[in-house]
Design an enzyme around this catalytic site. Structure first.
Site, mmCIF file in Angstrom:
data_model
loop_
_atom_site.group_PDB
_atom_site.id
_atom_site.type_symbol
_atom_site.label_atom_id
_atom_site.label_comp_id
_atom_site.label_asym_id
_atom_site.label_seq_id
_atom_site.Cartn_x
_atom_site.Cartn_y
_atom_site.Cartn_z
ATOM 1 C CG ASP A 36 -1.865 -1.165 1.265
ATOM 2 O OD1 ASP A 36 -2.192 -1.705 0.198
ATOM 3 O OD2 ASP A 36 -2.270 -1.556 2.369
ATOM 4 C CD GLU A 203 -8.656 -4.306 0.201
ATOM 5 O OE1 GLU A 203 -9.264 -4.359 1.280
ATOM 6 O OE2 GLU A 203 -7.727 -5.093 -0.085
#
Length: 325
Positions: A36, A203
């Site tokens: 991420d 997401e």
């Protein structure tokens, strides 16, 4: 089989290979692990900063996107002040320059949990030791809510600020922030992306503005644990996209399907040695080029979460205004 049919099939297969042909990630040396990631280039000296999920949010720097990247330290070495499970392991950093200060939004949660909150840390320089934890921004979730308050992404629209967030459950949501971009103005949120199929594994949203459109990207699929259980082909992470003339809704995919009605076009998926790309973002490099960045598993290195690599590509654009890798 006739020669005409053979020619038709050859053309069709050639077109299919073009549709699914992607550029390889740009080169990377040094501290190239990523999960991420959030990338930003400091205006004062052009230095690149890479922030990663894990152990207080890693800070790495380089003079080039290709590296060599050097691990410098952590944003929240002692964890978050948000009193949630997972506070010692904040997730999913999202970094922006707001005014003259750097804002890093992060999530506090545990894997598979809906007990989640979004926090904010600020710094004048982004160097380790200069970050101040500002605590929660007023975006929280608990079991049974429509959304999960993780994976924050700040969006500036003129003088207004919005925060996109969400994971599984109701997918991607948005809330308006105050003029300082430090707190939600109310508990009112609205859905900007929803896939009704399966477990709704959407997401890690990221929104950017280019050529009169707001582009909404998100990660779809199973993110992790590839070394333990390999997902069915196509169920691993991939990067999806929709776009709209406004930042607050009306997002459509390349076929005109609404993003809130299971729409979404693929920007980047597994190819070659690249497996499960996701956790993405976009920034404008000092060269004025738009750069897509993400993490991925390199099948020639390993599929474990600890093997994920930092990937980046300069975006190209189709004739009808869609980004391409």
């Amino acid at each position: 089989m006739s020669q005409l049919l053979r020619l038709f099939l050859a053309i069709a297969l050639g077109l299919a290979s073009l549709v699914h042909s992607y550029s390889d990630p740009g080169s990377c040396t040094g501290a190239c692990w990523a999960h991420d990631p959030s990338i930003i280039q400091r205006a004062s000296d052009g230095k690149y900063f890479k922030f990663n999920t894990g152990t207080g949010i890693e800070i790495a720097t380089a003079d080039s996107l290709a590296g060599p990247w050097t691990l410098q330290g952590y944003v929240l070495a002692s964890g978050s002040s948000i009193d949630n499970p997972g506070k010692n392991d904040p997730w999913a950093p999202d970094v922006h320059l707001v005014g003259e200060e750097y804002y890093l939004y992060y999530a506090v949660s545990e894997f598979g949990s809906q007990v989640s909150a979004i926090g904010l840390a600020t710094s004048p320089t982004m160097q380790p030791g200069t970050w101040t934890d500002q605590g929660g921004v007023g975006v929280v979730s608990k079991k049974g809510q429509a959304y999960n308050a993780i994976d924050p992404n700040l969006v500036a629209v003129g003088s207004d600020y919005y925060l996109n967030f969400g994971s599984f459950w109701g997918d991607i949501y948005q809330v308006k922030l105050n003029s300082a971009a430090t707190k939600a103005t109310s508990a009112a949120t609205h859905n900007i992306e929803y896939d009704s199929a399966g477990t709704r594994p959407c997401e890690g949203s990221y929104m950017f503005f280019y050529n009169n459109y707001y582009y909404l990207l998100w990660s779809h699929g199973i993110c992790c644990g590839y070394d333990k259980t390999l997902p069915a082909p196509g169920d691993e992470y991939r990067i999806m996209m929709c776009r709209s003339k406004t930042a607050t809704g009306g997002f459509l995919d390349q076929n005109g399907v609404a993003c809130t009605a299971s729409g979404g076009s693929i920007l980047l998926e597994s190819h070659g040695s690249v497996y499960g790309p996701g956790g993405q973002g976009v920034f404008t490099d000092s060269s004025k080029e738009l750069v897509l960045y993400y993490h991925y598993a390199n099948k020639s290195i390993g599929l474990g979460d600890g093997d994920y690599r930092f990937g980046w590509n300069v975006l190209n654009w189709s004739t009808d205004g869609w980004p391409q890798v």
